[in-house]
Design a protein around this motif. Sequence first.
Motif, mmCIF file in Angstrom:
data_model
loop_
_atom_site.group_PDB
_atom_site.id
_atom_site.type_symbol
_atom_site.label_atom_id
_atom_site.label_comp_id
_atom_site.label_asym_id
_atom_site.label_seq_id
_atom_site.Cartn_x
_atom_site.Cartn_y
_atom_site.Cartn_z
ATOM 1 N N CYS A 71 0.636 -53.097 39.811
ATOM 2 C CA CYS A 71 1.941 -53.249 40.471
ATOM 3 C C CYS A 71 2.364 -51.926 41.105
ATOM 4 C CB CYS A 71 3.011 -53.691 39.465
ATOM 5 S SG CYS A 71 2.793 -55.376 38.860
ATOM 6 N N THR A 72 3.271 -52.037 42.022
ATOM 7 C CA THR A 72 3.818 -50.841 42.663
ATOM 8 C C THR A 72 4.862 -50.205 41.755
ATOM 9 O OG1 THR A 72 5.605 -52.034 43.763
ATOM 10 C CG2 THR A 72 3.488 -51.903 44.924
ATOM 11 N N GLU A 73 5.228 -48.956 42.080
ATOM 12 C CA GLU A 73 6.270 -48.278 41.319
ATOM 13 C C GLU A 73 7.593 -49.028 41.429
ATOM 14 O OE1 GLU A 73 8.227 -45.921 38.841
ATOM 15 O OE2 GLU A 73 6.072 -45.827 39.210
ATOM 16 N N GLU A 74 7.857 -49.577 42.601
ATOM 17 C CA GLU A 74 9.092 -50.335 42.805
ATOM 18 C C GLU A 74 9.134 -51.570 41.914
ATOM 19 O OE1 GLU A 74 11.659 -52.285 46.498
ATOM 20 O OE2 GLU A 74 9.621 -51.531 46.834
ATOM 21 N N GLN A 75 7.993 -52.235 41.755
ATOM 22 C CA GLN A 75 7.940 -53.428 40.888
ATOM 23 C C GLN A 75 8.140 -53.048 39.428
ATOM 24 O OE1 GLN A 75 4.089 -54.668 42.494
ATOM 25 N NE2 GLN A 75 4.999 -56.625 43.123
ATOM 26 N N HIS A 76 7.539 -51.942 39.014
ATOM 27 C CA HIS A 76 7.748 -51.483 37.633
ATOM 28 C C HIS A 76 9.210 -51.092 37.425
ATOM 29 C CE1 HIS A 76 3.713 -51.693 36.087
ATOM 30 N NE2 HIS A 76 3.209 -50.915 37.049
ATOM 31 N N GLN A 77 9.832 -50.455 38.430
ATOM 32 C CA GLN A 77 11.220 -50.017 38.317
ATOM 33 C C GLN A 77 12.149 -51.202 38.066
ATOM 34 O OE1 GLN A 77 12.712 -46.812 38.371
ATOM 35 N NE2 GLN A 77 14.428 -48.081 37.716
ATOM 36 N N ALA A 78 11.838 -52.344 38.654
ATOM 37 C CA ALA A 78 12.685 -53.525 38.470
ATOM 38 C C ALA A 78 12.753 -53.937 37.001
ATOM 39 C CB ALA A 78 12.152 -54.679 39.318
ATOM 40 N N ASN A 79 11.717 -53.642 36.244
ATOM 41 C CA ASN A 79 11.707 -54.004 34.825
ATOM 42 C C ASN A 79 12.417 -52.976 33.958
ATOM 43 O OD1 ASN A 79 10.215 -56.489 34.914
ATOM 44 N ND2 ASN A 79 8.381 -55.276 35.407
ATOM 45 N N ARG A 80 12.525 -51.736 34.441
ATOM 46 C CA ARG A 80 13.230 -50.694 33.688
ATOM 47 C C ARG A 80 14.711 -50.805 34.014
ATOM 48 N NH1 ARG A 80 9.023 -47.624 35.817
ATOM 49 N NH2 ARG A 80 10.439 -46.443 37.152
ATOM 50 N N ARG A 81 15.456 -51.498 33.172
ATOM 51 C CA ARG A 81 16.848 -51.794 33.488
ATOM 52 C C ARG A 81 17.707 -51.744 32.234
ATOM 53 N NH1 ARG A 81 13.910 -56.265 32.615
ATOM 54 N NH2 ARG A 81 14.904 -58.118 31.729
ATOM 55 N N SER A 82 19.004 -51.598 32.464
ATOM 56 C CA SER A 82 19.980 -51.649 31.381
ATOM 57 C C SER A 82 20.912 -52.823 31.636
ATOM 58 C CB SER A 82 20.794 -50.357 31.311
ATOM 59 O OG SER A 82 19.964 -49.255 31.052
ATOM 60 N N GLU A 83 21.304 -53.487 30.581
ATOM 61 C CA GLU A 83 22.223 -54.627 30.691
ATOM 62 C C GLU A 83 23.394 -54.418 29.743
ATOM 63 O OE1 GLU A 83 19.247 -58.352 31.759
ATOM 64 O OE2 GLU A 83 19.478 -57.763 29.653
ATOM 65 N N PHE A 84 24.578 -54.824 30.214
ATOM 66 C CA PHE A 84 25.802 -54.749 29.405
ATOM 67 C C PHE A 84 26.403 -56.159 29.407
ATOM 68 C CE2 PHE A 84 24.877 -50.589 31.000
ATOM 69 C CZ PHE A 84 25.164 -49.724 29.955
ATOM 70 N N ILE A 85 25.928 -56.986 28.499
ATOM 71 C CA ILE A 85 26.266 -58.402 28.483
ATOM 72 C C ILE A 85 27.597 -58.614 27.756
ATOM 73 C CG2 ILE A 85 25.493 -60.720 27.875
ATOM 74 C CD1 ILE A 85 23.746 -59.245 29.912
ATOM 75 N N VAL A 86 28.525 -59.310 28.411
ATOM 76 C CA VAL A 86 29.836 -59.604 27.826
ATOM 77 C C VAL A 86 29.662 -60.725 26.808
ATOM 78 C CG1 VAL A 86 32.184 -60.371 28.272
ATOM 79 C CG2 VAL A 86 31.009 -58.903 29.939
ATOM 80 N N THR A 87 29.977 -60.435 25.535
ATOM 81 C CA THR A 87 29.876 -61.460 24.479
ATOM 82 C C THR A 87 31.236 -62.053 24.139
ATOM 83 O OG1 THR A 87 30.056 -59.746 22.778
ATOM 84 C CG2 THR A 87 27.834 -60.362 23.500
ATOM 85 N N SER A 88 32.306 -61.331 24.515
ATOM 86 C CA SER A 88 33.648 -61.835 24.256
ATOM 87 C C SER A 88 34.628 -61.091 25.160
ATOM 88 C CB SER A 88 34.041 -61.629 22.785
ATOM 89 O OG SER A 88 35.384 -62.034 22.578
ATOM 90 N N ILE A 89 35.640 -61.822 25.615
ATOM 91 C CA ILE A 89 36.671 -61.195 26.440
ATOM 92 C C ILE A 89 37.993 -61.136 25.704
ATOM 93 C CG2 ILE A 89 38.006 -61.399 28.590
ATOM 94 C CD1 ILE A 89 35.591 -62.614 29.898
ATOM 95 N N GLU A 90 38.241 -62.096 24.818
ATOM 96 C CA GLU A 90 39.515 -62.083 24.080
ATOM 97 C C GLU A 90 39.280 -62.434 22.633
ATOM 98 O OE1 GLU A 90 41.904 -64.997 26.014
ATOM 99 O OE2 GLU A 90 40.713 -66.664 25.260
#
Length: 646
Positions: free
Chosen positions: A627-646
């Motif tokens: 894979c290209t560096e750009e394709q590998h970069q897409a997998n290196r990610r951070s997520e901040f998933i909202v589990t509750s709002i109130e």
Amino acid sequence: MKIKKLVYSTLIILVALQGYSQKAKVVAADKKYDRYAYVDAIATYERVAEKGYKDEKMFQKLGNAYYFNAELEKAAKWYGELFAMNQEQEQEYYYRYSQCLKSVGEYAKADDMLEQFNKKSGNDKRAKLFAKHKNYLEEIKANSGRFNIEDAGINSEFSDYGTAFSGNKLVFASARDTGNVSKRVFQWTNQSFTNLYASEVNSRGNLEAPKPFGNRMNSKFHESTPVFTKDGKTVYFTRNNFLDGKKGKDDKKITLLKLYKATLENDSWGNVTELPFNSDQYSVAHPMLSPDDKTLYFASDMPGTFGQSDLFKVAINDIGSFGKPENLGATINTEGRETFPYVSDENELYFASDGHPGLGGLDVFVSKVEQDGSFKEVQNVGAPLNGPQDDFAFLIDSKTRNGFFTSNRTGGKGYDDIYKFTETRKLVCKQELAGIITDSETGIVLPNVKASLFNEKFELLKGNVSDEKGHYNFDVECGKTYYVRAEAVDYETKESKVSIITTNGTTILPIALEKAECKVAVGGDLAKCFGIKTIYFDLDKSLIKKEAAFELEKILDVMKQYPAMKLDIRSHTDSRQSAKYNEALSDRRAKSTIDWLVKSGIDASRLTGKGCGESQLVNSCADGVKCTEEQHQANRRSEFIVTSIE
């Protein structure tokens, strides 16, 4: 033209001289959507910036937000931060910052920004024109093939040039030998000085043998380029600085050019007087009248000239006096030579120039004269009228589309020759600028979006609103550059640059708008709201870097806005280590992110997190897959998933 070598004494001396975001509204959570939170991204950016974090894109967004909302003092602050961080910006930022600086009284600095704005495309207008028309040969090609050309049938082996209509006669200048024993010879060419001649136009449209015209107008020096008033009783023409037997010279003892006026009395031209704006110290030549006879156009190198020679105009008052000469300005004039103006009955200004992009030597150009006296885009009239040599002194009958011009092209009879032509089609370029405005994330078309059209100087030209299908359109000029600004409630304002082609048709500019307020539901990812692709760590490490702190400040700000919001923080890697190693590394990074937020004041009970390693790849780049560096970069990610709002 060959006669241009005559330098000062000849009448051709003049040729030789010659958005981003409007501030997002702060919206409270709507009761009907109690499962969603709305985040004001601009407000968050500003709070993050106030903490001392520096980011180029952030400063651009903040500056633009206030600039487009006419809050120039605040815009000046953030543009100042932008330029302090990096002096090399897109040219529009120099212009915007200069406008903001003027609003706070910093005129010297504003002038410096404008100077840099101008340098972005070169100080020399010819360089600017070349940069603007890098495909000028294609543009000229598109304008070509519109003329049928042939010899006018009145040329001699000497120089014949510069035509004008007078009733059923064509009047022109010639250096031909008339057999006069007292003829004076101009030493640079060993030809006679030029005088005015006239040819009758016969019933077949052909020209009869030329005869001397206006003996009392012709002197022992040069005369040329006459123009006659509509009633045929007044003529303006060019002559060397010579009147009543006296020859005038400049400080260098050189006889320059002046404009003269003569009137018709008892079928004879007389009462020759010079015009009041002449001078012994500069040349004035090649007069031309506007269709209403109220404006006189001419060429000169008088003070205020941009280049070697410029085109000017002067008002002719009802009592026969003259106003103050005015330079036609930068649309027409360059640092080169502009000369031989001609204004048609349709208010088209034709002229010769070597400063605008052409085919070689002097080319003939045209620009429409607007009602306010301004000029539209200058266009080269194209081949075969224009060629590699000098082509000038264009004259056309607007009704028949027949006319004459002068050229020293190969195959001519003399030094300069007069050619006649028929224009087979007009030079009219019509362009429409159009496109569809959509939501950048969903692709849904956006109706009722305000679209504004600006010129290169960011001056507002016109505006409209997209229809129910998201479509907008503007009538624009061929060959020009514009900016289109699209503004919609709850979306970031976007400004797009577009260059219009130089052939008839439509230029398409689609515009995709980003949400200014992120709608985040339970299960949604705050990282997508702010475009956070990954939290930055050094290789094989889990310590928070400065770049990561900048991204986390945005998350911190949102969590402080919504005290009940809970997040699950997930860190992902690519596949370029063992699965076990990647899982452990990503888990440490997720925990480091949580620790940073807790130390910044977020209760630990609101945060969960884990490292997912390479277990949730977004593409096929697993172990052993190239894979290209750009394709590998897409997998290196951070997520901040909202589990509750109130």
